[in-house]
Design a protein around this motif. Structure first.
Motif, PDB file in Angstrom:
ATOM      1  N   LEU A 104      42.539  35.853  45.282  1.00 14.98           N
ATOM      2  CA  LEU A 104      41.469  35.563  44.327  1.00 14.98           C
ATOM      3  C   LEU A 104      40.078  35.621  44.939  1.00 14.98           C
ATOM      4  N   SER A 105      39.973  36.090  46.180  1.00 16.35           N
ATOM      5  CA  SER A 105      38.674  36.113  46.858  1.00 16.35           C
ATOM      6  C   SER A 105      37.822  37.309  46.472  1.00 16.35           C
ATOM      7  N   GLY A 106      38.426  38.312  45.841  1.00 13.71           N
ATOM      8  CA  GLY A 106      37.703  39.523  45.507  1.00 13.71           C
ATOM      9  C   GLY A 106      38.112  40.716  46.336  1.00 13.71           C
ATOM     10  N   SER A 107      38.955  40.523  47.334  1.00 11.12           N
ATOM     11  CA  SER A 107      39.410  41.639  48.160  1.00 11.12           C
ATOM     12  C   SER A 107      40.508  42.442  47.485  1.00 11.12           C
ATOM     13  N   ASN A 108      41.236  41.837  46.569  1.00 10.43           N
ATOM     14  CA  ASN A 108      42.290  42.529  45.819  1.00 10.43           C
ATOM     15  C   ASN A 108      41.939  42.668  44.344  1.00 10.43           C
ATOM     16  N   THR A 109      41.453  41.601  43.745  1.00  9.38           N
ATOM     17  CA  THR A 109      41.067  41.597  42.337  1.00  9.38           C
ATOM     18  C   THR A 109      39.589  41.266  42.236  1.00  9.38           C
ATOM     19  N   PRO A 110      38.791  42.082  41.556  1.00  9.54           N
ATOM     20  CA  PRO A 110      37.357  41.782  41.429  1.00  9.54           C
ATOM     21  C   PRO A 110      37.122  40.424  40.786  1.00  9.54           C
ATOM     22  N   VAL A 111      36.208  39.679  41.332  1.00  9.00           N
ATOM     23  CA  VAL A 111      35.902  38.350  40.809  1.00  9.00           C
ATOM     24  C   VAL A 111      35.419  38.442  39.369  1.00  9.00           C
ATOM     25  N   GLU A 112      34.702  39.519  39.037  1.00  7.06           N
ATOM     26  CA  GLU A 112      34.171  39.678  37.684  1.00  7.06           C
ATOM     27  C   GLU A 112      35.271  39.845  36.649  1.00  7.06           C
ATOM     28  N   SER A 113      36.477  40.236  37.069  1.00  4.42           N
ATOM     29  CA  SER A 113      37.581  40.417  36.132  1.00  4.42           C
ATOM     30  C   SER A 113      38.351  39.126  35.870  1.00  4.42           C
ATOM     31  N   MET A 114      38.018  38.067  36.571  1.00  3.55           N
ATOM     32  CA  MET A 114      38.738  36.813  36.422  1.00  3.55           C
ATOM     33  C   MET A 114      38.152  35.986  35.282  1.00  3.55           C
ATOM     34  N   PRO A 115      38.934  35.075  34.712  1.00  6.68           N
ATOM     35  CA  PRO A 115      38.386  34.158  33.695  1.00  6.68           C
ATOM     36  C   PRO A 115      37.251  33.319  34.271  1.00  6.68           C
ATOM     37  N   ALA A 116      36.348  32.917  33.392  1.00  6.46           N
ATOM     38  CA  ALA A 116      35.162  32.173  33.837  1.00  6.46           C
ATOM     39  C   ALA A 116      35.512  30.893  34.599  1.00  6.46           C
ATOM     40  N   PRO A 117      36.468  30.059  34.132  1.00  5.22           N
ATOM     41  CA  PRO A 117      36.799  28.845  34.920  1.00  5.22           C
ATOM     42  C   PRO A 117      37.307  29.176  36.319  1.00  5.22           C
ATOM     43  N   LEU A 118      38.085  30.257  36.437  1.00  6.02           N
ATOM     44  CA  LEU A 118      38.601  30.632  37.753  1.00  6.02           C
ATOM     45  C   LEU A 118      37.482  31.136  38.658  1.00  6.02           C
ATOM     46  N   ARG A 119      36.497  31.833  38.087  1.00  2.84           N
ATOM     47  CA  ARG A 119      35.352  32.277  38.888  1.00  2.84           C
ATOM     48  C   ARG A 119      34.574  31.086  39.433  1.00  2.84           C
ATOM     49  N   VAL A 120      34.433  30.041  38.615  1.00  2.00           N
ATOM     50  CA  VAL A 120      33.730  28.839  39.077  1.00  2.00           C
ATOM     51  C   VAL A 120      34.496  28.191  40.219  1.00  2.00           C
ATOM     52  N   ILE A 121      35.809  28.110  40.082  1.00  2.00           N
ATOM     53  CA  ILE A 121      36.627  27.501  41.141  1.00  2.00           C
ATOM     54  C   ILE A 121      36.527  28.307  42.427  1.00  2.00           C
ATOM     55  N   MET A 122      36.646  29.637  42.327  1.00  2.00           N
ATOM     56  CA  MET A 122      36.617  30.476  43.526  1.00  2.00           C
ATOM     57  C   MET A 122      35.239  30.547  44.158  1.00  2.00           C
ATOM     58  N   SER A 123      34.193  30.220  43.407  1.00  2.00           N
ATOM     59  CA  SER A 123      32.855  30.183  44.011  1.00  2.00           C
ATOM     60  C   SER A 123      32.726  29.047  45.010  1.00  2.00           C
ATOM     61  N   LEU A 124      33.651  28.103  44.963  1.00  2.00           N
ATOM     62  CA  LEU A 124      33.653  26.992  45.922  1.00  2.00           C
ATOM     63  C   LEU A 124      34.435  27.331  47.187  1.00  2.00           C
ATOM     64  N   SER A 125      35.032  28.516  47.231  1.00  3.79           N
ATOM     65  CA  SER A 125      35.810  28.923  48.400  1.00  3.79           C
ATOM     66  C   SER A 125      34.979  29.840  49.289  1.00  3.79           C
ATOM     67  N   PRO A 126      34.865  29.546  50.579  1.00  5.82           N
ATOM     68  CA  PRO A 126      34.110  30.437  51.471  1.00  5.82           C
ATOM     69  C   PRO A 126      34.685  31.843  51.554  1.00  5.82           C
ATOM     70  N   SER A 127      35.988  32.008  51.290  1.00  6.23           N
ATOM     71  CA  SER A 127      36.585  33.344  51.355  1.00  6.23           C
ATOM     72  C   SER A 127      35.957  34.283  50.341  1.00  6.23           C
ATOM     73  N   THR A 128      35.591  33.771  49.164  1.00  3.62           N
ATOM     74  CA  THR A 128      34.949  34.604  48.147  1.00  3.62           C
ATOM     75  C   THR A 128      33.597  35.111  48.629  1.00  3.62           C
ATOM     76  N   HIS A 129      32.811  34.246  49.232  1.00  3.43           N
ATOM     77  CA  HIS A 129      31.496  34.651  49.729  1.00  3.43           C
ATOM     78  C   HIS A 129      31.633  35.549  50.963  1.00  3.43           C
ATOM     79  N   PHE A 130      32.654  35.324  51.769  1.00  2.00           N
ATOM     80  CA  PHE A 130      32.897  36.174  52.932  1.00  2.00           C
ATOM     81  C   PHE A 130      33.198  37.606  52.503  1.00  2.00           C
ATOM     82  N   VAL A 131      34.078  37.754  51.508  1.00  5.14           N
ATOM     83  CA  VAL A 131      34.400  39.088  50.997  1.00  5.14           C
ATOM     84  C   VAL A 131      33.168  39.734  50.391  1.00  5.14           C
ATOM     85  N   ALA A 132      32.363  38.956  49.674  1.00  6.29           N
ATOM     86  CA  ALA A 132      31.180  39.507  49.001  1.00  6.29           C
ATOM     87  C   ALA A 132      30.169  40.048  50.016  1.00  6.29           C
ATOM     88  N   TYR A 133      29.852  39.261  51.052  1.00  8.96           N
ATOM     89  CA  TYR A 133      28.837  39.779  51.976  1.00  8.96           C
ATOM     90  C   TYR A 133      29.421  40.823  52.924  1.00  8.96           C
TER      91      TYR A 133
END
Length: 303
Positions: free
Chosen positions: A229-258
């Motif tokens: 769910l970090s964005g390396s396999n499935t784009p974060v933009e394709s996830m439901p809004a509540p799940l995007r909020v939850i994953m924004s609290l994970s450093p792995s999501t920001h690591f994949v993004a930058y």
């Protein structure tokens, strides 16, 4: 998605589709001139880019045909007098023109392995010390729990950092011939910063697990969803809004993004500095929790 009539003037990190509509678009359509609409796509997440391009073409086709039928009747070809589609999609791929999957999956595999190795190697170092009884020897020495945990973190983090650098240089750039658009040292700095978080998770899980099989099960519960769910396999933009909020609290999501922004799009530090700051703050916070947990576990074992 951004719709504009003046063209694309600046690169924005969080946009996937940019539609540029030229001036006089409606007038030219009513005259039957078939004006051109530009669709710029950030194809870092190839699956999302392909599906989104088809959706945008369908939306433009249906809306344009509906407008023409309302204002001017059936839109006919001048030469044949037959109905034709007022909008067609012309794909011009600027990056990765051959759509080589390995260009994307190769780098994403390295990023996912940073999380896996950071958790497993650091956690295993603590669990194996406990299983072999050498943790008691360490606790009997004039060492604090912080020094013991920090030694596990920096030693394993150093090995992982070297492995990432070699994998990027030998496998990705040489064997797979993936062009790196941005700064490799900036990416490696981001890897070191993220390792503070992933190795701290390994320490934390090692204080919960008593054996290596238990550590493996805890890894599956924590790291696998985080990677998926970090964005390396499935784009974060394709996830439901509540799940995007939850994953924004994970450093792995920001690591994949930058990491994607630096390696694929050539972003510099001033574009990704906020994500660096978030990863560093979250990593320090979790490192502090891991040290508290390790200190409590060491006190119980010593007592």
């Amino acid at each position: 998605m951004l719709v504009t009539g003046a063209g694309i003037s600046t690169a924005v990190d969080n946009l996937t589709f940019v539609v540029t509509i030229p001036p006089g678009f409606e007038r030219d359509m009513l005259k039957g001139l078939r004006p051109t609409v530009q669709l710029a796509i950030d194809a870092t997440a190839m699956m999302q880019a392909g599906i989104g391009a088809q959706y945008i073409q369908q939306i433009f086709t249906e809306e344009a045909a509906k407008h023409l039928r309302r204002d001017k009747g059936q839109f006919l070809s001048r030469s044949q007098g037959l109905p034709r589609t007022p909008v067609t999609l012309s794909v011009r791929i600027a990056f990765n023109p051959n759509v080589t999957t390995s260009w994307f999956t190769g780098i994403m595999a390295i990023i996912n392995n940073v999380t896996m190795l950071g958790i497993i190697m650091t956690g295993a170092a603590v669990v194996r010390e406990r299983e072999h009884g050498t943790m008691d020897h360490l606790l009997a020495m004039p060492l604090t729990p912080f020094e013991i945990a920090a030694a596990k973190i920096w030693a394993n983090g150093l090995i992982i950092t070297i492995a990432v650098g070699l994998s990027l240089a030998i496998v990705v750039q040489r064997l797979l011939a993936v062009p790196i658009a941005g700064s490799v040292p900036l990416f490696m700095a981001g890897v070191v910063l993220y390792l503070l978080f992933s190795t701290a998770i390994g320490i934390f899980l090692a204080t919960v697990a008593r054996t290596m099989p238990q550590l493996g099960l805890l890894y599956l519960l924590v790291a696998v969803p985080m990677n998926l769910l970090s964005g390396s396999n499935t784009p974060v933009e394709s996830m439901p809004a509540p799940l995007r909020v939850i994953m924004s609290l994970s450093p792995s999501t920001h690591f994949v993004a930058y990491a994607q922004a630096i390696l694929y799009r050539g972003a510099d530090f001033w574009i990704v500095w906020l994500r660096f700051l978030l990863v560093g703050a979250m990593g320090l916070g979790f490192f502090w929790l891991a040290i508290l947990r390790f200190r409590r576990s060491a006190a119980m074992q010593a007592g």
